[in-house]
Design an enzyme around this catalytic site. Structure first.
Site, PDB file in Angstrom:
ATOM      1  N   HIS A 163       0.879  -1.187   0.000  1.00 32.89           N
ATOM      2  CA  HIS A 163       0.000   0.000   0.000  1.00 32.89           C
ATOM      3  C   HIS A 163       0.912   1.232   0.000  1.00 32.89           C
ATOM      4  CE1 HIS A 163      -3.454   2.456   0.617  1.00 32.89           C
ATOM      5  NE2 HIS A 163      -3.777   2.168   1.868  1.00 32.89           N
ATOM      6  N   ASP A 217       2.510   5.702  -6.510  1.00 33.61           N
ATOM      7  CA  ASP A 217       3.768   5.649  -5.769  1.00 33.61           C
ATOM      8  C   ASP A 217       5.004   5.679  -6.661  1.00 33.61           C
ATOM      9  OD1 ASP A 217       2.620   5.454  -3.161  1.00 33.61           O
ATOM     10  OD2 ASP A 217       2.002   3.432  -3.691  1.00 33.61           O
ATOM     11  N   HIS A 228      -1.985  -2.133 -10.047  1.00 37.91           N
ATOM     12  CA  HIS A 228      -3.002  -1.595  -9.143  1.00 37.91           C
ATOM     13  C   HIS A 228      -4.166  -2.570  -9.049  1.00 37.91           C
ATOM     14  CE1 HIS A 228      -5.812   1.185  -7.249  1.00 37.91           C
ATOM     15  NE2 HIS A 228      -4.714   1.776  -6.827  1.00 37.91           N
TER      16      HIS A 228
HETATM   17  N1  COA Z   1       5.356  -6.345 -10.520  1.00 38.91           N
HETATM   18  C1  COA Z   1       5.362  -7.544 -11.129  1.00 38.91           C
HETATM   19  N2  COA Z   1       4.284  -8.318 -11.221  1.00 38.91           N
HETATM   20  C2  COA Z   1       3.154  -7.841 -10.696  1.00 38.91           C
HETATM   21  C3  COA Z   1       3.084  -6.608 -10.042  1.00 38.91           C
HETATM   22  C4  COA Z   1       4.241  -5.846  -9.977  1.00 38.91           C
HETATM   23  N3  COA Z   1       4.248  -4.669  -9.367  1.00 38.91           N
HETATM   24  N4  COA Z   1       1.832  -6.391  -9.607  1.00 38.91           N
HETATM   25  C5  COA Z   1       1.125  -7.472  -9.950  1.00 38.91           C
HETATM   26  N5  COA Z   1       1.929  -8.357 -10.611  1.00 38.91           N
HETATM   27  C6  COA Z   1       1.544  -9.639 -11.150  1.00 38.91           C
HETATM   28  C7  COA Z   1       1.442 -10.649 -10.026  1.00 38.91           C
HETATM   29  O1  COA Z   1       2.661 -11.290  -9.767  1.00 38.91           O
HETATM   30  C8  COA Z   1       0.413 -11.585 -10.567  1.00 38.91           C
HETATM   31  O2  COA Z   1       1.003 -12.405 -11.545  1.00 38.91           O
HETATM   32  P1  COA Z   1       0.550 -13.938 -11.703  1.00 38.91           P
HETATM   33  O3  COA Z   1      -0.895 -13.873 -12.087  1.00 38.91           O
HETATM   34  O4  COA Z   1       1.473 -14.454 -12.740  1.00 38.91           O
HETATM   35  O5  COA Z   1       0.746 -14.548 -10.344  1.00 38.91           O
HETATM   36  C9  COA Z   1      -0.554 -10.660 -11.299  1.00 38.91           C
HETATM   37  O6  COA Z   1       0.240  -9.538 -11.684  1.00 38.91           O
HETATM   38  C10 COA Z   1      -1.691 -10.196 -10.408  1.00 38.91           C
HETATM   39  O7  COA Z   1      -1.135  -9.728  -9.190  1.00 38.91           O
HETATM   40  P2  COA Z   1      -1.953  -9.415  -7.899  1.00 38.91           P
HETATM   41  O8  COA Z   1      -1.023  -9.034  -6.800  1.00 38.91           O
HETATM   42  O9  COA Z   1      -2.936 -10.502  -7.629  1.00 38.91           O
HETATM   43  O10 COA Z   1      -2.733  -8.182  -8.418  1.00 38.91           O
HETATM   44  P3  COA Z   1      -3.520  -7.214  -7.578  1.00 38.91           P
HETATM   45  O11 COA Z   1      -4.401  -6.501  -8.504  1.00 38.91           O
HETATM   46  O12 COA Z   1      -4.112  -7.835  -6.401  1.00 38.91           O
HETATM   47  O13 COA Z   1      -2.303  -6.290  -7.042  1.00 38.91           O
HETATM   48  C11 COA Z   1      -1.058  -4.624  -6.150  1.00 38.91           C
HETATM   49  C12 COA Z   1      -2.359  -4.982  -6.849  1.00 38.91           C
HETATM   50  C13 COA Z   1      -1.004  -3.109  -6.069  1.00 38.91           C
HETATM   51  C14 COA Z   1      -1.039  -5.220  -4.733  1.00 38.91           C
HETATM   52  C15 COA Z   1       0.146  -5.159  -6.963  1.00 38.91           C
HETATM   53  O14 COA Z   1       0.115  -4.670  -8.278  1.00 38.91           O
HETATM   54  C16 COA Z   1       1.456  -4.835  -6.304  1.00 38.91           C
HETATM   55  O15 COA Z   1       1.855  -5.513  -5.362  1.00 38.91           O
HETATM   56  N6  COA Z   1       2.172  -3.772  -6.794  1.00 38.91           N
HETATM   57  C17 COA Z   1       3.408  -3.364  -6.191  1.00 38.91           C
HETATM   58  C18 COA Z   1       3.174  -2.647  -4.880  1.00 38.91           C
HETATM   59  C19 COA Z   1       2.613  -1.268  -5.087  1.00 38.91           C
HETATM   60  O16 COA Z   1       3.067  -0.511  -5.908  1.00 38.91           O
HETATM   61  N7  COA Z   1       1.612  -0.935  -4.279  1.00 38.91           N
HETATM   62  C20 COA Z   1       0.980   0.371  -4.303  1.00 38.91           C
HETATM   63  C21 COA Z   1      -0.403   0.292  -4.847  1.00 38.91           C
HETATM   64  S1  COA Z   1      -1.103   1.905  -5.076  1.00 38.91           S
END
Ligand code: COA
Length: 381
Positions: free
Chosen positions: A226, A316, A265
């Site tokens: 987050h 971010d 996201h």
């Molecule tokens: N880098 C690489 N791969 C990513 C990724 C990233 N930043 N974010 C998601 N993915 C991939 C996951 O590994 C997953 O791949 P898979 O299906 O092969 O396992 C797929 O995309 C879905 O990921 P998931 O975490 O389930 O997606 P989500 O929609 O729940 O995730 C976040 C949203 C924000 C938690 C995620 O994108 C993330 O962790 N980003 C980095 C942290 C961040 O910037 N957070 C701030 C958010 S405002």
């Protein structure tokens, strides 16, 4: 959108589940549109100020001049954190994480606001004003304290944005930087039912007080998935350091299934509109400081992640290099997020109190049933 009836795996992370009604903000993830109370974020970032946005989030409309003046004087009258809280912070270990300090200090503000537990609109609004006025003072004071410097008293002639940079550095920012930072606060103010805002609503839904709910929001915001992502973006850029290493570094991270911070996201499937502004600011800071390395590296990572994964930067990603070139310590990026998001949290808490229902979902039970108690000496290891 879901009807909210999904169970277990189908609703992992509650994605798509509508868990509250709110008139505060809306995210259209398909089209990349963010609105606060009906106003597009681009319109607000172009024309508004953070204080106007605070009024908007709390009251559902933009203020007239007199109302904005009143809010400004109330916020500024509350810039000073209680002296006891600052004294308490002096006893914290100098290497304490600023988000842990913020969480602990904000929690203690409750002691110094006698009406702080009230959930009626007047009491809760007073607490919201105090919290929004004081949170920046606490974040900036911690950086001074841990660095062995004198705490800079807030300047009540300054906006929240200017005052924060002033208390951090001991000197006022110039007008361009102050405006840029003000817009950063606007961009981070609200984002519908994100993890920390949901947390604050769950706590407020028990009719616990404003300070407890905001403290819980700070705890949720701190996580790297987050608000903690912004600090980690900058750590990543510093770790890569050499632009020539980016492609290899990203390939390796993806091969190891590591997440690239600041990318992706839970809701946006296209450009996060906040990233549009922050990309611009990162570039502007690079030009101002004559150091384009971090912006260039960020752009290359953005391009690679788009090509390889179809993913986009979130709020971010470019805030990291923007704040870095403003000379802000890495671990203050997430507290700055809190300095802004407190406006959205408190807006949501006010909304929750106004039409409260205890938030109490169900879990899909996937454990065993019909187990019989076996006396401890008869159990097999
Ligand atoms: N880098 C690489 N791969 C990513 C990724 C990233 N930043 N974010 C998601 N993915 C991939 C996951 O590994 C997953 O791949 P898979 O299906 O092969 O396992 C797929 O995309 C879905 O990921 P998931 O975490 O389930 O997606 P989500 O929609 O729940 O995730 C976040 C949203 C924000 C938690 C995620 O994108 C993330 O962790 N980003 C980095 C942290 C961040 O910037 N957070 C701030 C958010 S405002």
């Amino acid at each position: 959108m879901s009807t909210g009836t999904e169970t277990g795996a189908a609703a992992a992370g509650l994605r798509g589940v509508v868990a509250a009604q709110s008139a505060i903000g809306d995210v259209n993830g398909e089209e990349g549109i963010l609105i606060y109370q009906g106003y597009n974020i681009h319109d607000l970032a172009e024309h508004s100020t953070f204080e106007e946005v605070i009024f908007l989030l709390w009251n559902g409309r933009l203020p007239v001049r007199r109302e904005l003046d009143e809010l400004n004087s109330e916020l500024r009258a509350n810039y000073d954190a209680p002296a006891q809280v600052i004294e308490m912070m002096r006893a914290f270990p100098a290497d304490a994480d600023p988000m842990d300090v913020l969480r602990t200090a904000v929690s203690s503000l409750d002691f110094y606001d006698k009406g702080g537990h009230g959930t009626d609109r007047d009491s809760a609004m007073r607490a919201a004003i105090k919290l929004t006025g004081q949170i920046g003072t606490i974040a900036a004071a911690w950086d001074r304290i841990r660095g062995g410097k004198d705490v800079v008293a807030p300047d009540k002639s300054l906006s929240i944005a200017e005052n924060f940079l002033y208390m951090l550095r001991g000197e006022r920012p110039d007008a361009d930087e102050a405006r840029m930072f003000d817009v950063c606060l606007i961009l981070h103010a609200d984002h519908e039912l994100n993890a920390s805002t949901f947390t604050t609503r769950v706590v407020a839904g028990t009719l616990a007080g404003m300070y407890g709910a905001v403290t819980a929001g700070i705890a949720a915001l701190a996580g790297p998935l987050h608000g903690g992502a912004n600090t980690n973006v900058m750590k990543m850029l510093i770790e890569i350091d050499d632009p020539a290493r980016i492609d290899e570094w990203v390939d390796q991270a993806l091969a190891e299934k590591r997440k690239i911070m600041g990318i992706g996201h839970a809701v946006y499937r296209t450009e996060d509109p906040r990233a549009t502004w922050l990309r611009r600011y990162s570039r502007q800071m690079a030009e101002r400081k004559g150091e384009s390395k971090w912006f260039d590296m960020s752009q290359r990572i953005e391009q690679l992640m788009n090509e390889k994964k179809g993913m986009f930067p979130n709020v971010d990603f470019y805030s990291a290099s923007t704040y870095y070139l403003m000379g802000i310590p890495l671990d203050l990026y997430t507290p700055i997020f809190a300095v802004s998001r407190v406006s959205g949290w408190t807006g949501h808490i006010l909304e929750q109190y106004a039409n409260n229902k205890l938030i109490r979902p169900r879990a899909e039970y996937i454990g065993k049933r019909d187990q019989r108690y076996v006396p401890i000496d008869e159990r097999q290891a």
